[in-house]
Design a protein around this motif. Structure first.
Motif, PDB file in Angstrom:
ATOM      1  N   LEU A  69       0.841  -1.202   0.000  1.00 52.97           N
ATOM      2  CA  LEU A  69       0.000   0.000   0.000  1.00 52.97           C
ATOM      3  C   LEU A  69       0.873   1.247   0.000  1.00 52.97           C
ATOM      4  CD1 LEU A  69      -1.700   0.481   3.520  1.00 52.97           C
ATOM      5  CD2 LEU A  69       0.473  -0.660   3.142  1.00 52.97           C
ATOM      6  N   HIS A  70       0.238   2.397  -0.237  1.00 52.08           N
ATOM      7  CA  HIS A  70       0.941   3.678  -0.354  1.00 52.08           C
ATOM      8  C   HIS A  70       0.236   4.701   0.536  1.00 52.08           C
ATOM      9  CE1 HIS A  70       3.182   2.241  -3.936  1.00 52.08           C
ATOM     10  NE2 HIS A  70       2.064   1.589  -4.193  1.00 52.08           N
ATOM     11  N   PRO A  71       0.519   4.701   1.842  1.00 47.61           N
ATOM     12  CA  PRO A  71      -0.260   5.544   2.748  1.00 47.61           C
ATOM     13  C   PRO A  71      -0.189   7.038   2.455  1.00 47.61           C
ATOM     14  CG  PRO A  71       0.932   3.866   3.973  1.00 47.61           C
ATOM     15  CD  PRO A  71       1.445   3.825   2.570  1.00 47.61           C
ATOM     16  N   VAL A  72       1.006   7.588   2.293  1.00 47.56           N
ATOM     17  CA  VAL A  72       1.129   9.042   2.140  1.00 47.56           C
ATOM     18  C   VAL A  72       0.626   9.499   0.779  1.00 47.56           C
ATOM     19  CG1 VAL A  72       2.738  10.986   2.080  1.00 47.56           C
ATOM     20  CG2 VAL A  72       3.019   9.185   3.791  1.00 47.56           C
ATOM     21  N   PHE A 143      -7.080   4.937 -12.459  1.00 46.66           N
ATOM     22  CA  PHE A 143      -7.096   4.069 -11.281  1.00 46.66           C
ATOM     23  C   PHE A 143      -5.757   3.402 -11.017  1.00 46.66           C
ATOM     24  CE2 PHE A 143      -7.767   0.751 -14.448  1.00 46.66           C
ATOM     25  CZ  PHE A 143      -7.092  -0.322 -13.910  1.00 46.66           C
ATOM     26  N   ASP A 144      -4.930   3.193 -12.050  1.00 43.24           N
ATOM     27  CA  ASP A 144      -3.677   2.466 -11.853  1.00 43.24           C
ATOM     28  C   ASP A 144      -2.581   3.310 -11.226  1.00 43.24           C
ATOM     29  OD1 ASP A 144      -2.902   4.105 -13.949  1.00 43.24           O
ATOM     30  OD2 ASP A 144      -2.610   2.490 -15.393  1.00 43.24           O
ATOM     31  N   TRP A 436      -3.525   0.120  -2.160  1.00 42.39           N
ATOM     32  CA  TRP A 436      -4.231   1.382  -1.942  1.00 42.39           C
ATOM     33  C   TRP A 436      -3.307   2.549  -2.252  1.00 42.39           C
ATOM     34  CZ3 TRP A 436      -3.947   5.656   1.460  1.00 42.39           C
ATOM     35  CH2 TRP A 436      -5.083   6.479   1.460  1.00 42.39           C
ATOM     36  N   PRO A 437      -3.791   3.542  -2.994  1.00 43.56           N
ATOM     37  CA  PRO A 437      -5.184   3.884  -3.299  1.00 43.56           C
ATOM     38  C   PRO A 437      -5.733   3.286  -4.598  1.00 43.56           C
ATOM     39  CG  PRO A 437      -3.780   5.635  -4.065  1.00 43.56           C
ATOM     40  CD  PRO A 437      -2.867   4.621  -3.439  1.00 43.56           C
ATOM     41  N   ILE A 438      -4.995   2.348  -5.212  1.00 39.04           N
ATOM     42  CA  ILE A 438      -5.490   1.752  -6.452  1.00 39.04           C
ATOM     43  C   ILE A 438      -6.790   0.999  -6.191  1.00 39.04           C
ATOM     44  CG2 ILE A 438      -4.888   0.322  -8.432  1.00 39.04           C
ATOM     45  CD1 ILE A 438      -3.098   2.843  -7.828  1.00 39.04           C
ATOM     46  N   ALA A 439      -6.851   0.298  -5.090  1.00 40.15           N
ATOM     47  CA  ALA A 439      -8.068  -0.418  -4.693  1.00 40.15           C
ATOM     48  C   ALA A 439      -8.311  -0.155  -3.207  1.00 40.15           C
ATOM     49  CB  ALA A 439      -7.911  -1.913  -4.955  1.00 40.15           C
ATOM     50  N   PRO A 440      -9.527  -0.341  -2.727  1.00 41.02           N
ATOM     51  CA  PRO A 440      -9.830  -0.080  -1.311  1.00 41.02           C
ATOM     52  C   PRO A 440      -8.961  -0.916  -0.377  1.00 41.02           C
ATOM     53  CG  PRO A 440     -11.855  -0.275  -2.574  1.00 41.02           C
ATOM     54  CD  PRO A 440     -10.749  -0.701  -3.489  1.00 41.02           C
ATOM     55  N   PHE A 441      -8.626  -0.345   0.796  1.00 34.33           N
ATOM     56  CA  PHE A 441      -7.716  -1.007   1.721  1.00 34.33           C
ATOM     57  C   PHE A 441      -8.352  -1.992   2.695  1.00 34.33           C
ATOM     58  CE2 PHE A 441      -8.654   3.219   3.627  1.00 34.33           C
ATOM     59  CZ  PHE A 441      -9.368   2.797   4.737  1.00 34.33           C
TER      60      PHE A 441
END
Length: 540
Positions: A69-72, A143-144, A436-441
């Motif tokens: 995932l990519h939080p920031v 989205f990607d 995430w944010p590509i798809a829901p976490f």
């Protein structure tokens, strides 16, 4: 030492076996599981300073960890207009027009989550939105997160009026006359327009990140493998931890991009192991290609548009050399590789690096969207972790292969989508995540997708490649024991055992017996990080 937290009347689920432990209670001390036993003996350990919670039969699992995932950057990307619900051009135009009516003249429109399938058979270009975006500076993230659509006004403000040359496989897509179409491919091209748009303040970025992490904790996440350290990410993590506001344990892999010099590579190596109590730099993220949807993946045969024929690194052998240097330095790598040629090259590079010596270094490949039959077994042979995002298959492709991803690949390759089962059966460690944010976490949604492989919005639709589904236990392992192994932490994380970290997720029912199509809605009653509750349902 008296425990700080005691959980009673629980069903303790061992993800290694799928069995409920005979114990019904656990005690936490110093951020670790201090004792397991029955309610009477564990309650006796508590004193007046101990938080004692009666779970009333709820199920406790090791804390769920998102493997990618990519939080920031995700917190920043998702603060604009959410376009993920748009299913065709009409709904997209309507959403944009509605948002524009709320903007002051000259203000930028920032959107995210745009699915290229809304354009149907038309090219993905700003001309399709011209009636709506006339004179409006707009930047729409696809989205990607590897491509953007910029309006003519946005391109004008960024000073872009033709093609550019980049060190990586990035592109400002232009028509035959050399005029930009609005489509920007990969980070280097997207940044040119992003820099022209209004920038968030530090306080805004901090608050968005904190809010996103709180939502993740409420969804049952106790940890995540963050696949970037861009911008001020590390400073933000440090700031939140110092304030007691970091509710996830984060393992962070900074990017290594084409064009890096020896000094930059040394800096990445020296950065390893730095961090705080709950966040730490551990690994390096590289890219071998882009995405299939925008034609920047690296395939062994071109897609239906003659695209996806090149690696992200202009000279793939430079990637191989850098992989070898990182391996010799003991640095684990995580490489984005989506196309079959990209995956093959990464495996070849790992094999070459291992031949030069060094053992116990757990390299990973991220995404692995379509690979031929000879590839899965090599993951196990080389000890390469397969990091998969099953909801990408669920929500961005279709069982009948009429979606953009499948049309580009053609029937043969589209039928090899997200081979979770084959990789698992090969003996490879499979780690699940959202990207995430590509798809829901929410992790229960990720686990559900790995099992049912159906569109999240309409679970009545047929699954895409049901033969590649994981079992309920395998899906749980993909977010518990799998991430712990990938991080080299299997002896202190991912299990309910004395001495292991007290990172816990408490669910209203057993995720192994809840139907796949119901799993995403299973209530999360309690999330515990390092022995400290970060989310507590009102029923407790």
């Amino acid at each position: 030492m008296r425990p700080s937290l005691v959980l009673l009347s629980a069903r303790l689920l061992d993800p290694a076996t799928g069995r409920l432990l005979p114990d019904t209670a656990l005690a936490v001390s110093g951020g670790r599981i201090a004792a397991l036993g029955d309610d009477r003996e564990i309650r006796a350990l508590a004193d007046s300073a101990t938080t004692v919670l009666d779970l009333k039969g709820a199920v406790v699992t090791p804390g769920l960890t998102d493997g990618h995932l990519h939080p920031v950057s995700g917190a920043e990307l998702t603060h604009g207009l959410d376009l993920s619900g748009c299913t065709d051009l009409a709904s997209l135009r309507e959403a944009l027009a509605r948002e524009i009516r709320t903007l002051d003249p000259g203000s930028w429109l920032i959107g995210w989550g745009l699915d290229p399938n809304v354009f149907g058979d038309r090219p993905v270009e700003s001309a399709a939105l011209a009636p709506v975006l006339d004179g409006v500076p707009a930047l729409l993230q696809l989205f990607d997160a590897h491509s953007m659509l910029a309006s003519p006004r946005a391109l004008e403000l960024a000073g872009i009026d033709g093609p550019r040359t980049f060190d990586q496989a990035a592109e400002i897509v232009c028509d035959e006359a050399g005029r930009p179409t609005g489509l920007l491919l990969e980070d280097a091209a997207c940044e040119l327009v992003e820099r022209a748009a209004p920038q968030s303040t530090h306080a805004e970025r901090r608050d968005r990140l904190a809010a996103a992490l709180r939502r993740m904790a409420a969804a049952g996440l106790t940890g995540g493998h963050a696949m970037d350290a861009n911008g001020e990410s590390l400073a933000l993590y440090a700031e939140l931890e110092a304030a007691g506001e970091l509710p996830l344990r984060l393992r962070i892999a900074p990017w290594c991009q084409p064009g890096i010099d020896d000094e930059g590579l040394r800096a990445l190596i020296e950065q390893q192991g730095t961090g705080g109590e709950l966040w730490r730099v551990a690994g390096v993220k590289l890219f071998m290609d882009g995405t299939i949807d925008n034609g920047t993946a690296w395939l062994e045969r071109p897609d239906c548009h003659g695209e996806s024929t090149h690696a992200f690194w202009p000279d793939p052998e430079v990637y191989t050399r850098i992989m070898g240097e990182l391996h010799r330095a003991g640095v684990p790598t995580a490489t984005h590789a989506i196309g079959d040629a990209a995956v093959r090259h990464v495996l070849d590079a790992v094999e070459k690096a291992q031949a030069g010596g060094g053992s116990g270094i757990r390299h990973r490949i991220e995404h692995i969207e379509s690979v031929p039959d000879d590839t899965p077994a090599r993951f196990a042979e080389l000890g390469v972790v397969a990091s998969m995002q099953p909801t990408h298959c669920c929500d961005f492709t279709r069982a009948d292969h009429t979606d953009n991803w499948s049309r580009r690949l053609g029937e043969e390759r589209a039928s090899r989508a997200w081979r979770c089962r084959d990789l698992w059966d090969s003996g490879a460690t499979v780690v699940l995540g959202s990207d995430w944010p590509i798809a829901p976490f929410p992790p229960l949604g990720v686990m559900a997708g790995a099992r049912h492989r159906r569109p999240t919005r309409d679970l009545t639709q047929p699954p895409h490649g049901p033969e590649q589904a994981l079992t309920a236990l395998e899906a749980l392992q993909g977010m518990t024991t799998g991430p712990a192994f990938a991080a080299g932490e299997e002896y202190r994380a991912g299990r309910l055992a004395v001495g292991h970290r007290a990172d816990l997720t408490v669910l209203a029912d057993n995720p192994l017996t809840v139907a796949a199509t119901d799993l995403a809605g299973l209530p999360v009653l309690l999330t515990v990080l390092d022995g400290r509750p970060t989310h507590r349902h009102t029923s407790l």
